[in-house]
Motif scaffolding. Structure first.
Motif, PDB file in Angstrom:
ATOM      1  N   VAL A 244       0.840  -1.199   0.000  1.00 47.00           N
ATOM      2  CA  VAL A 244       0.000   0.000   0.000  1.00 47.00           C
ATOM      3  C   VAL A 244       0.875   1.249   0.000  1.00 47.00           C
ATOM      4  N   GLU A 245       1.919   1.238   0.826  1.00 41.70           N
ATOM      5  CA  GLU A 245       2.810   2.403   0.891  1.00 41.70           C
ATOM      6  C   GLU A 245       3.622   2.554  -0.394  1.00 41.70           C
ATOM      7  N   GLN A 246       4.064   1.434  -0.975  1.00 42.80           N
ATOM      8  CA  GLN A 246       4.817   1.491  -2.231  1.00 42.80           C
ATOM      9  C   GLN A 246       3.964   2.039  -3.374  1.00 42.80           C
ATOM     10  N   SER A 247       2.674   1.707  -3.356  1.00 42.74           N
ATOM     11  CA  SER A 247       1.814   2.033  -4.501  1.00 42.74           C
ATOM     12  C   SER A 247       1.835   3.519  -4.825  1.00 42.74           C
ATOM     13  N   MET A 248       1.813   4.360  -3.815  1.00 50.37           N
ATOM     14  CA  MET A 248       1.724   5.801  -4.056  1.00 50.37           C
ATOM     15  C   MET A 248       3.048   6.388  -4.524  1.00 50.37           C
ATOM     16  N   ARG A 249       4.120   5.661  -4.304  1.00 50.98           N
ATOM     17  CA  ARG A 249       5.434   6.144  -4.740  1.00 50.98           C
ATOM     18  C   ARG A 249       5.810   5.614  -6.120  1.00 50.98           C
ATOM     19  N   MET A 250       5.038   4.672  -6.630  1.00 54.96           N
ATOM     20  CA  MET A 250       5.305   4.141  -7.967  1.00 54.96           C
ATOM     21  C   MET A 250       4.533   4.878  -9.057  1.00 54.96           C
ATOM     22  N   ALA A 251       3.457   5.556  -8.675  1.00 60.49           N
ATOM     23  CA  ALA A 251       2.658   6.278  -9.661  1.00 60.49           C
ATOM     24  C   ALA A 251       3.381   7.554 -10.080  1.00 60.49           C
ATOM     25  N   LYS A 252       3.245   7.903 -11.338  1.00 57.48           N
ATOM     26  CA  LYS A 252       3.827   9.153 -11.828  1.00 57.48           C
ATOM     27  C   LYS A 252       2.990  10.324 -11.326  1.00 57.48           C
ATOM     28  N   ALA A 253       3.508  11.542 -11.460  1.00 55.01           N
ATOM     29  CA  ALA A 253       2.728  12.730 -11.140  1.00 55.01           C
ATOM     30  C   ALA A 253       1.468  12.732 -12.004  1.00 55.01           C
ATOM     31  N   GLY A 254       0.317  12.911 -11.350  1.00 50.48           N
ATOM     32  CA  GLY A 254      -0.949  12.847 -12.063  1.00 50.48           C
ATOM     33  C   GLY A 254      -1.459  11.435 -12.270  1.00 50.48           C
ATOM     34  N   GLY A 255      -0.765  10.445 -11.710  1.00 52.75           N
ATOM     35  CA  GLY A 255      -1.146   9.044 -11.891  1.00 52.75           C
ATOM     36  C   GLY A 255      -2.259   8.608 -10.963  1.00 52.75           C
ATOM     37  N   THR A 256      -2.642   7.353 -11.115  1.00 47.61           N
ATOM     38  CA  THR A 256      -3.771   6.783 -10.374  1.00 47.61           C
ATOM     39  C   THR A 256      -3.334   5.541  -9.617  1.00 47.61           C
ATOM     40  N   VAL A 257      -3.782   5.435  -8.380  1.00 44.67           N
ATOM     41  CA  VAL A 257      -3.546   4.256  -7.550  1.00 44.67           C
ATOM     42  C   VAL A 257      -4.900   3.649  -7.210  1.00 44.67           C
ATOM     43  N   ILE A 258      -5.058   2.373  -7.516  1.00 44.13           N
ATOM     44  CA  ILE A 258      -6.304   1.660  -7.211  1.00 44.13           C
ATOM     45  C   ILE A 258      -6.014   0.637  -6.119  1.00 44.13           C
ATOM     46  N   ILE A 259      -6.683   0.777  -4.985  1.00 43.12           N
ATOM     47  CA  ILE A 259      -6.512  -0.152  -3.870  1.00 43.12           C
ATOM     48  C   ILE A 259      -7.570  -1.254  -4.006  1.00 43.12           C
ATOM     49  N   VAL A 260      -7.119  -2.426  -4.455  1.00 46.87           N
ATOM     50  CA  VAL A 260      -8.007  -3.569  -4.669  1.00 46.87           C
ATOM     51  C   VAL A 260      -7.863  -4.589  -3.533  1.00 46.87           C
ATOM     52  N   GLY A 261      -6.651  -4.763  -3.015  1.00 47.15           N
ATOM     53  CA  GLY A 261      -6.400  -5.758  -1.988  1.00 47.15           C
ATOM     54  C   GLY A 261      -7.156  -5.451  -0.702  1.00 47.15           C
ATOM     55  N   VAL A 262      -7.635  -6.490  -0.033  1.00 45.88           N
ATOM     56  CA  VAL A 262      -8.359  -6.337   1.232  1.00 45.88           C
ATOM     57  C   VAL A 262      -7.349  -6.355   2.373  1.00 45.88           C
ATOM     58  N   VAL A 263      -7.197  -5.214   3.025  1.00 46.34           N
ATOM     59  CA  VAL A 263      -6.278  -5.127   4.162  1.00 46.34           C
ATOM     60  C   VAL A 263      -7.034  -5.479   5.436  1.00 46.34           C
ATOM     61  N   PRO A 264      -6.343  -6.003   6.442  1.00 47.83           N
ATOM     62  CA  PRO A 264      -7.028  -6.286   7.711  1.00 47.83           C
ATOM     63  C   PRO A 264      -7.660  -5.023   8.292  1.00 47.83           C
ATOM     64  N   GLN A 265      -8.884  -5.162   8.773  1.00 49.15           N
ATOM     65  CA  GLN A 265      -9.557  -4.014   9.371  1.00 49.15           C
ATOM     66  C   GLN A 265      -8.717  -3.454  10.519  1.00 49.15           C
ATOM     67  N   GLY A 266      -8.512  -2.142  10.526  1.00 43.89           N
ATOM     68  CA  GLY A 266      -7.738  -1.487  11.573  1.00 43.89           C
ATOM     69  C   GLY A 266      -6.277  -1.251  11.236  1.00 43.89           C
ATOM     70  N   MET A 267      -5.787  -1.856  10.146  1.00 43.64           N
ATOM     71  CA  MET A 267      -4.390  -1.645   9.766  1.00 43.64           C
ATOM     72  C   MET A 267      -4.163  -0.206   9.331  1.00 43.64           C
ATOM     73  N   LYS A 268      -3.061   0.388   9.740  1.00 45.28           N
ATOM     74  CA  LYS A 268      -2.713   1.765   9.385  1.00 45.28           C
ATOM     75  C   LYS A 268      -1.472   1.757   8.492  1.00 45.28           C
ATOM     76  N   VAL A 269      -1.390   2.732   7.579  1.00 40.76           N
ATOM     77  CA  VAL A 269      -0.228   2.869   6.707  1.00 40.76           C
ATOM     78  C   VAL A 269       0.247   4.315   6.753  1.00 40.76           C
ATOM     79  N   ALA A 270       1.537   4.510   6.414  1.00 42.30           N
ATOM     80  CA  ALA A 270       2.108   5.852   6.389  1.00 42.30           C
ATOM     81  C   ALA A 270       1.857   6.489   5.022  1.00 42.30           C
ATOM     82  N   VAL A 271       1.260   7.669   5.031  1.00 38.26           N
ATOM     83  CA  VAL A 271       0.984   8.419   3.799  1.00 38.26           C
ATOM     84  C   VAL A 271       1.497   9.839   3.983  1.00 38.26           C
TER      85      VAL A 271
END
Length: 342
Positions: A244-271
């Motif tokens: 999840v954290e890698q996804s936003m750093r792989m997109a180009k400027a103006g790009g799109t990130v689609i979160i499809v994977g089901v993460v465990p409820q309550g999990m937090k990520v750094a953004v």
């Protein structure tokens, strides 16, 4: 009949239960195959909301054995796939066409009894016809494919686009195939498992990355990377913090990130909000399968999606509780529960 029951969080067993009877607008389906999903394991561990005691299984295909008196266009003997997500049709989200966000959403195999059983009952509106000569094991893939189609719709991939898929499970491998069908010219899949990387390349990935051997962000976006500066679309299909954290750093400027994977409820990520703002990233959650199940059934029936290579093994109902209560085996893509298996 037999049914795999989630009796409480952390407690699952095969039980004998009463065979269900269809109501006036229901169909009774004899299950031929039902896929084990990562969500089933989340349900077992209490990481996804559910209503135990309940029979699990939401990726199913089978033969209609009985119909209610008000059922039309579905007959005894038809092979069908079931859309497990039942919306109310009355709330503001349903009226706006956002049925996957229904305030009263109830899912077969999560809130009401599902397909890890000899039989399941479902409303006729949730049943979609499949060809009589289709392999039942293929029909069980309609639900996960429908969820992937929703993500592809949200991504709005243009011909010639560049795409990264994070995660080499069944969802990632279906997304690879759909991205190819949508016209993506560059499709990169990242996963630690060598067998899944090899399979992804067979299915249409133009390149794969082992994130345990190299920094995946640098491998994609660096000056010597596969797509310097980043890709048009990133699909997060693993449902883990790192991807999840890698996804936003792989997109180009103006790009799109689609979160499809089901993460465990309550999990937090750094953004880093500044990064989202400064590069105007579009980060979108893709939840369930609004109005895509019928399309998925037609795609499966057409043969345009490779299914057989995604099936790791078939197990009986007796074996299903052990499979669901344990992590997926290394390299495993999809396990199917086949009630008729001896």
């Amino acid at each position: 009949m037999r049914a795999v029951r989630l009796e409480a969080i952390g407690s699952i067993a095969l039980r004998e239960v009463d065979k269900p009877a269809p109501g006036p607008e229901d169909v009774l389906v004899r299950i031929e195959a039902c896929g084990v999903c990562g969500t089933d394991r989340h349900l077992f561990h209490g990481e996804f909301p559910s209503k135990p005691p309940v029979t699990l299984g939401h990726e199913f295909c089978g033969i209609v054995e009985a119909v209610g008196e008000a059922v039309a266009n579905i007959a005894i003997g038809d092979r069908v796939t079931g859309d497990p997500n039942i919306s109310c049709g009355r709330c503001s989200q349903c009226r706006a066409g956002r049925v996957n966000l229904c305030s009263n959403l109830r899912a077969i195999g999560i809130h009401r009894d599902g397909g890890f059983a000899d039989y399941v009952v479902m409303p006729q509106n949730q049943a979609f016809l499949l060809p009589a000569d289709l392999k039942p094991t293929h029909g069980a893939f309609c639900e996960p494919l429908a969820c992937c189609l929703h993500g592809i719709d949200l991504a709005a991939i243009r011909p010639g686009a560049s795409v990264v898929v994070l995660g080499g499970g069944v969802i990632g491998l279906l997304v690879v195939q759909l991205a190819k069908l949508a016209g993506a010219a560059t499709i990169i899949l990242s996963t630690r498992q060598a067998s899944r990387r090899a399979l992804a390349e067979e299915l249409g990935a133009t390149a794969t990355i082992d994130p345990s051997a190299a920094d995946p962000i640098e491998a994609v976006t660096g000056k010597a990377g596969l797509v310097p500066g980043g890709v048009d679309v990133v699909f997060e299909c693993a449902g883990v913090r790192d991807t999840v954290e890698q996804s936003m750093r792989m997109a180009k400027a103006g790009g799109t990130v689609i979160i499809v994977g089901v993460v465990p409820q309550g999990m937090k990520v750094a953004v880093e909000p500044f990064d989202l703002l400064f590069r105007e990233l579009k980060v979108v959650g893709s939840f369930l399968n609004p109005f895509t199940h019928g399309r998925a059934a037609r795609l499966i029936a057409s043969g345009a999606i490779e299914i057989d290579k995604l099936i790791s093994r078939q197990v009986s109902l007796e074996e299903a509780p052990q499979v669901i209560s344990n992590p997926a085996a290394p390299g495993e893509v999809k396990v199917l529960v086949v009630p008729g298996k001896g």
